[in-house]
Design an enzyme around this catalytic site. Structure first.
Site, PDB file in Angstrom:
ATOM      1  N   ARG A  58      41.714  53.466  39.550  1.00  0.00           N
ATOM      2  CA  ARG A  58      40.250  53.420  39.564  1.00  0.00           C
ATOM      3  C   ARG A  58      39.647  53.792  40.911  1.00  0.00           C
ATOM      4  NH1 ARG A  58      41.917  50.735  35.828  1.00  0.00           N
ATOM      5  NH2 ARG A  58      43.370  50.020  37.375  1.00  0.00           N
ATOM      6  N   THR A  59      40.155  53.181  41.972  1.00  0.00           N
ATOM      7  CA  THR A  59      39.448  53.342  43.245  1.00  0.00           C
ATOM      8  C   THR A  59      39.499  54.805  43.691  1.00  0.00           C
ATOM      9  OG1 THR A  59      40.007  51.085  43.793  1.00  0.00           O
ATOM     10  CG2 THR A  59      39.201  52.441  45.586  1.00  0.00           C
ATOM     11  N   LYS A  87      56.625  60.555  58.328  1.00  0.00           N
ATOM     12  CA  LYS A  87      57.361  61.020  59.520  1.00  0.00           C
ATOM     13  C   LYS A  87      57.102  60.097  60.703  1.00  0.00           C
ATOM     14  CE  LYS A  87      56.672  65.897  58.313  1.00  0.00           C
ATOM     15  NZ  LYS A  87      55.944  67.089  58.727  1.00  0.00           N
ATOM     16  N   ARG A 108      43.028  53.762  51.716  1.00  0.00           N
ATOM     17  CA  ARG A 108      43.723  52.559  51.225  1.00  0.00           C
ATOM     18  C   ARG A 108      45.066  52.488  51.912  1.00  0.00           C
ATOM     19  NH1 ARG A 108      44.354  50.507  45.137  1.00  0.00           N
ATOM     20  NH2 ARG A 108      42.218  49.972  45.648  1.00  0.00           N
ATOM     21  N   HIS A 136      38.443  44.483  50.355  1.00  0.00           N
ATOM     22  CA  HIS A 136      38.236  45.626  49.448  1.00  0.00           C
ATOM     23  C   HIS A 136      36.719  45.736  49.209  1.00  0.00           C
ATOM     24  CE1 HIS A 136      38.753  48.591  46.469  1.00  0.00           C
ATOM     25  NE2 HIS A 136      39.713  48.065  45.744  1.00  0.00           N
TER      26      HIS A 136
HETATM   27  C1  NCD Z   1      42.327  45.925  42.962  1.00  0.00           C
HETATM   28  C2  NCD Z   1      42.997  46.221  44.288  1.00  0.00           C
HETATM   29  O1  NCD Z   1      43.537  47.289  44.498  1.00  0.00           O
HETATM   30  O2  NCD Z   1      42.969  45.320  45.116  1.00  0.00           O
HETATM   31  N1  NCD Z   1      42.204  47.055  42.153  1.00  0.00           N
HETATM   32  C3  NCD Z   1      41.178  47.917  42.336  1.00  0.00           C
HETATM   33  O3  NCD Z   1      40.977  48.445  43.387  1.00  0.00           O
HETATM   34  N2  NCD Z   1      40.341  48.105  41.328  1.00  0.00           N
HETATM   35  C4  NCD Z   1      42.898  44.761  42.265  1.00  0.00           C
HETATM   36  C5  NCD Z   1      44.363  44.687  42.042  1.00  0.00           C
HETATM   37  O4  NCD Z   1      45.143  45.580  42.405  1.00  0.00           O
HETATM   38  O5  NCD Z   1      44.777  43.687  41.468  1.00  0.00           O
END
Ligand code: NCD
Length: 341
Positions: A58-59, A87, A108, A136
């Site tokens: 999703r993200t 590397k 991320r 997040h």
């Molecule tokens: C979450 C995350 O990555 O922290 N997912 C997301 O970004 N929608 C929640 C999760 O991984 O449980």
């Protein structure tokens, strides 16, 4: 790593934006939902770099869909092994390099603090798309937009957080954001081993928020306005046996939903493992897939805000002299344990 310069605005943690700014982002998201064609070319010629060193559906995809829907383009790293991180390149060097090619970064990373280090070294805005078990903030904005659209308000709510409150970064960020709204009651539902970290709980206590901690979801179900379900975060456990013992702690079923208010909404950042029965998806109170869609519109609003501010020359306050190893903490998952001076 000596810093003495002004930097563009970033989103690293929920408090980086004021409540007024968050309101503006939510209003802009709503406007985009109502008039998508008005925004379909506003980012022409702009590039978003999505640097994802941890799995994501999703993200990452909603960031990329958001940029495409704004008329912009995307450069992506979706696997740490395909980038120079494998590397041994530092986050700082990656951020400096990507600043040469893109206009904005969404990162991320499994290490806590990595997007902060990137923002200290990039000359373009950096958005934290999830750092380890820490924060997040863009999921939080999607959560706030969903609560606003589903409940019509962000105050006077009893919000239950259920599941892995220890490692769930979405929980930490959403709680931090909700602290700034009036009359929020926090109901924390988790196994004893996965309770909310003390640093988050203490901040609620300091501000005199009403908190209930329990292991029993059914007991508190009738009083909740919002139930924020989360999966047990397998990848953050040191012991696989401990994960196996805790992984089925909570399963939300149709039966359990019967005890909830008709106006209650179930949110989940997703991915779901088994903590919500798929049968619950048909209940109109299940808002998690609408929440995933809201995430795209909110990310469109966020990209627009940060790019516009960067163009206008809006900046973070000067960082002054910051040495990364002065920030070293004893958390083995902190980025300060791997970045060099
Ligand atoms: C979450 C995350 O990555 O922290 N997912 C997301 O970004 N929608 C929640 C999760 O991984 O449980």
């Amino acid at each position: 790593m000596l810093k003495l310069m002004l930097k563009p605005r970033n989103l690293i943690q929920p408090e980086d934006f004021s409540v007024e700014e968050i309101d503006q982002i939510l209003s802009l998201s709503q406007n985009i939902i109502e008039n998508p064609s008005k925004y379909s070319r506003v980012c022409e010629g702009k590039l978003l770099a999505t640097l994802f060193y941890e799995p994501s559906t999703r993200t990452r995809l909603s960031f990329e869909a958001a940029m495409f829907d704004l008329g912009g383009n995307v450069l992506t790293v979706s696997d740490a092994n395909s980038s120079s991180a494998s590397k041994g390149e530092s986050v700082a060097d990656t951020a400096k390099t990507v600043s040469c090619y893109a206009d904005i970064i969404a990162m991320r990373h499994p290490k806590e603090g990595a997007p902060l280090v990137a923002s200290m070294n990039a000359s373009i805005p950096v958005i934290n798309a999830g750092d380890g078990g820490h924060n997040h903030p863009t999921q939080t904005l999607a959560d706030l937009l969903t609560i606003k659209r589903e409940m019509g308000r962000l105050d006077n709510l009893t919000v239950g957080f259920c599941g892995d409150l220890k490692f769930g970064r979405t929980v930490h960020s959403l709680i931090t954001a909700l602290r700034r709204y009036e009359n929020i009651k926090f109901v924390l539902i988790s196994p004893n081993e996965l309770k909310l970290p003390t640093y988050v709980k203490e901040s609620l206590k300091k501000d005199n928020f009403e908190i209930v901690e329990t292991t029993d979801l059914e007991e508190v179900m009738p009083e909740l306005d919002v139930l924020y379900m989360t999966r047990i975060q397998r990848e953050r456990f040191d012991s696989f046996d401990e994960y196996e013992r805790l992984k089925d702690s909570y399963v939300l079923t149709v039966d359990k939903m019967n005890a909830a208010k008709q106006t209650m909404r179930v949110l989940h950042p997703l991915p779901r493992v088994n903590e919500i029965s798929v049968k619950v998806d048909d209940d109109p109170r299940a808002a998690y897939f609408r929440q995933a869609l809201n995430g795209k519109y909110m990310r469109m609003a966020l990209i627009l805000k940060l790019l516009k501010e960067a163009e206008e020359g809006k900046q973070m306050p000067p960082l002054g002299d910051v040495r990364i190893n002065e920030l070293v903490c004893d958390n083995p998952r902190c980025i300060s344990s791997t970045e060099q001076e």
